[in-house]
Design a protein around this motif. Sequence first.
Motif, PDB file in Angstrom:
ATOM      1  N   GLU A  50    -131.360  77.704 -21.411  1.00  0.00           N
ATOM      2  CA  GLU A  50    -129.994  77.198 -21.215  1.00  0.00           C
ATOM      3  C   GLU A  50    -129.972  76.153 -20.108  1.00  0.00           C
ATOM      4  O   GLU A  50    -129.245  75.148 -20.192  1.00  0.00           O
ATOM      5  CB  GLU A  50    -129.066  78.360 -20.875  1.00  0.00           C
ATOM      6  N   ASP A  52    -132.461  74.134 -19.372  1.00  0.00           N
ATOM      7  CA  ASP A  52    -133.032  72.911 -19.956  1.00  0.00           C
ATOM      8  C   ASP A  52    -131.984  72.161 -20.778  1.00  0.00           C
ATOM      9  O   ASP A  52    -131.926  70.922 -20.748  1.00  0.00           O
ATOM     10  CB  ASP A  52    -134.235  73.257 -20.831  1.00  0.00           C
ATOM     11  N   LEU A  53    -131.159  72.907 -21.512  1.00  0.00           N
ATOM     12  CA  LEU A  53    -130.121  72.269 -22.321  1.00  0.00           C
ATOM     13  C   LEU A  53    -129.099  71.568 -21.435  1.00  0.00           C
ATOM     14  O   LEU A  53    -128.669  70.437 -21.738  1.00  0.00           O
ATOM     15  CB  LEU A  53    -129.427  73.318 -23.186  1.00  0.00           C
ATOM     16  N   LEU A  56    -130.404  68.270 -20.298  1.00  0.00           N
ATOM     17  CA  LEU A  56    -130.274  67.233 -21.330  1.00  0.00           C
ATOM     18  C   LEU A  56    -128.849  66.692 -21.375  1.00  0.00           C
ATOM     19  O   LEU A  56    -128.625  65.482 -21.504  1.00  0.00           O
ATOM     20  CB  LEU A  56    -130.652  67.803 -22.697  1.00  0.00           C
ATOM     21  N   LYS A  57    -127.859  67.577 -21.272  1.00  0.00           N
ATOM     22  CA  LYS A  57    -126.471  67.141 -21.288  1.00  0.00           C
ATOM     23  C   LYS A  57    -126.173  66.248 -20.090  1.00  0.00           C
ATOM     24  O   LYS A  57    -125.408  65.271 -20.193  1.00  0.00           O
ATOM     25  CB  LYS A  57    -125.538  68.349 -21.286  1.00  0.00           C
ATOM     26  N   ILE A 103    -129.082  66.570 -28.537  1.00  0.00           N
ATOM     27  CA  ILE A 103    -128.626  67.735 -27.773  1.00  0.00           C
ATOM     28  C   ILE A 103    -128.057  68.798 -28.700  1.00  0.00           C
ATOM     29  O   ILE A 103    -128.290  69.997 -28.511  1.00  0.00           O
ATOM     30  CB  ILE A 103    -127.583  67.297 -26.726  1.00  0.00           C
ATOM     31  N   SER A 104    -127.295  68.362 -29.723  1.00  0.00           N
ATOM     32  CA  SER A 104    -126.741  69.321 -30.680  1.00  0.00           C
ATOM     33  C   SER A 104    -127.853  70.064 -31.410  1.00  0.00           C
ATOM     34  O   SER A 104    -127.786  71.291 -31.587  1.00  0.00           O
ATOM     35  CB  SER A 104    -125.853  68.575 -31.680  1.00  0.00           C
ATOM     36  N   GLN A 106    -130.941  70.392 -30.299  1.00  0.00           N
ATOM     37  CA  GLN A 106    -131.672  71.182 -29.314  1.00  0.00           C
ATOM     38  C   GLN A 106    -130.943  72.483 -29.000  1.00  0.00           C
ATOM     39  O   GLN A 106    -131.573  73.512 -28.754  1.00  0.00           O
ATOM     40  CB  GLN A 106    -131.863  70.364 -28.031  1.00  0.00           C
ATOM     41  N   LYS A 107    -129.618  72.443 -29.029  1.00  0.00           N
ATOM     42  CA  LYS A 107    -128.844  73.661 -28.814  1.00  0.00           C
ATOM     43  C   LYS A 107    -129.143  74.684 -29.903  1.00  0.00           C
ATOM     44  O   LYS A 107    -129.309  75.880 -29.637  1.00  0.00           O
ATOM     45  CB  LYS A 107    -127.351  73.330 -28.780  1.00  0.00           C
ATOM     46  N   THR A 109    -131.878  74.722 -31.627  1.00  0.00           N
ATOM     47  CA  THR A 109    -133.280  75.101 -31.429  1.00  0.00           C
ATOM     48  C   THR A 109    -133.402  76.203 -30.384  1.00  0.00           C
ATOM     49  O   THR A 109    -134.152  77.170 -30.553  1.00  0.00           O
ATOM     50  CB  THR A 109    -134.108  73.884 -30.996  1.00  0.00           C
ATOM     51  N   ILE A 110    -132.636  76.065 -29.294  1.00  0.00           N
ATOM     52  CA  ILE A 110    -132.671  77.070 -28.232  1.00  0.00           C
ATOM     53  C   ILE A 110    -132.174  78.418 -28.757  1.00  0.00           C
ATOM     54  O   ILE A 110    -132.722  79.479 -28.427  1.00  0.00           O
ATOM     55  CB  ILE A 110    -131.838  76.593 -27.034  1.00  0.00           C
ATOM     56  N   ALA A 248    -134.972  67.047 -33.252  1.00  0.00           N
ATOM     57  CA  ALA A 248    -134.452  66.691 -31.934  1.00  0.00           C
ATOM     58  C   ALA A 248    -135.319  65.620 -31.285  1.00  0.00           C
ATOM     59  O   ALA A 248    -134.804  64.673 -30.669  1.00  0.00           O
ATOM     60  CB  ALA A 248    -134.389  67.939 -31.046  1.00  0.00           C
TER      61      ALA A 248
END
Length: 402
Positions: A50, A52-53, A56-57, A103-104, A106-107, A109-110, A248
């Motif tokens: 979270e 890391d996300l 990115l944001k 980012i969307s 990657q979210k 993916t997380i 991503a």
Amino acid sequence: MRRTRHINNLIYALAAILSTQTISAHDIDRIAAEMAGRNLAVASSSASMESDLLSLKAENQLEAPEIEFEHLWGGKGAKDKTGITVSQGFDWPGVYAARSKAISIQKQTIGLLHRANLLDKALEAKLAIYDLIYARQQLALVDTISANIGRILAATESGYRRGEYTILDVNRLKVETVNIQRRHRDIASRIAMLTASINALNGGKDASEMTDGLNAFPPEHMLSYGEYADEAERLDPTLEAARMGQQAAKQMETAEKRSSFPGFSLGYRYSREEGINFHGFTAGISLPFLRKNYRKESATALALANSYDGNEALVSRIAQIKAAYENASRLRDDNAAFAAVFENSDNIRLLSRAYAGGQMSSVEYLTDINYFLDANLTYLQSRYDYAIALAQLNRYTLLQYL
């Protein structure tokens, strides 16, 4: 008659150990999933992803507006000059759109990686529960052996006092008693260690309420190799996360390519000179293509690496499934052969009749009965290995509880 009754008790104990219980594989899956949900390592990994996300944001935001103030002192006979400038810089608009898509993705993916961590930890918990069941079955068998030896020792000591047995018969049984007690202590220590490990998997909380009474492996279905391979491609969150990671990375590659396009800055400027007010706008342009864009090259390399990782993850998972399936198939055949000997024969009953009829000495009986009991321990291990193999193959049944 007393000897026969003791042997029959042994037979009934073995039947209870090898019998199945009412708990199902789904019940075990649910318990393992609950443990994974409480696991501290999973929680830590989730928080890290979270973080890391959020990083990115943060990279996809406009830079903070810039405010400049100036005050210039005039020479002799001139008035001072004052000015304020407020400006905002921004990249080429397509950069933000590409980053937003990345980012969307990657979210998602997380989320998949968190689910994969939960699945791995749930499977680890399930295998730990099976380790505990196996140890309990071993302990039950060893205790059955111990009780049998204790009865024989008491009968032999009584016979020795009547002159029916020698002191060597008594001493041998006493040595066997010490040996079996050592085996009991070793297994009991292993159960204590397994219990501590399961509590750790359960977030440090006592899991005894969930594991008490689990003494037999629940039956699980074995699918075909093709069905397991298909399940992996469709359901494995790690593989899906790898595929999403490729998407991503490609979006980030697009964003970095677009970052080579010109950037802009717009602002408002106010100044006062010689008592006269001036105000208006400012505009600027940056030319990033005049310098080497290592970030673009890094994003391109990352997209390629993620592509390789996704392919490698699929190949590795299929290879694991193939090895586990072949191992489970062999163990299934082994268990069938064992079952024909132990579940459809009366070796122990035959020994009991021979011992009760005085056709063999206590030492001979002890040797033979322990041989079949040790063989039952081997059978238990084969059943345990098969249960472990099936749990690994049926790992995706855990997903419905995560």
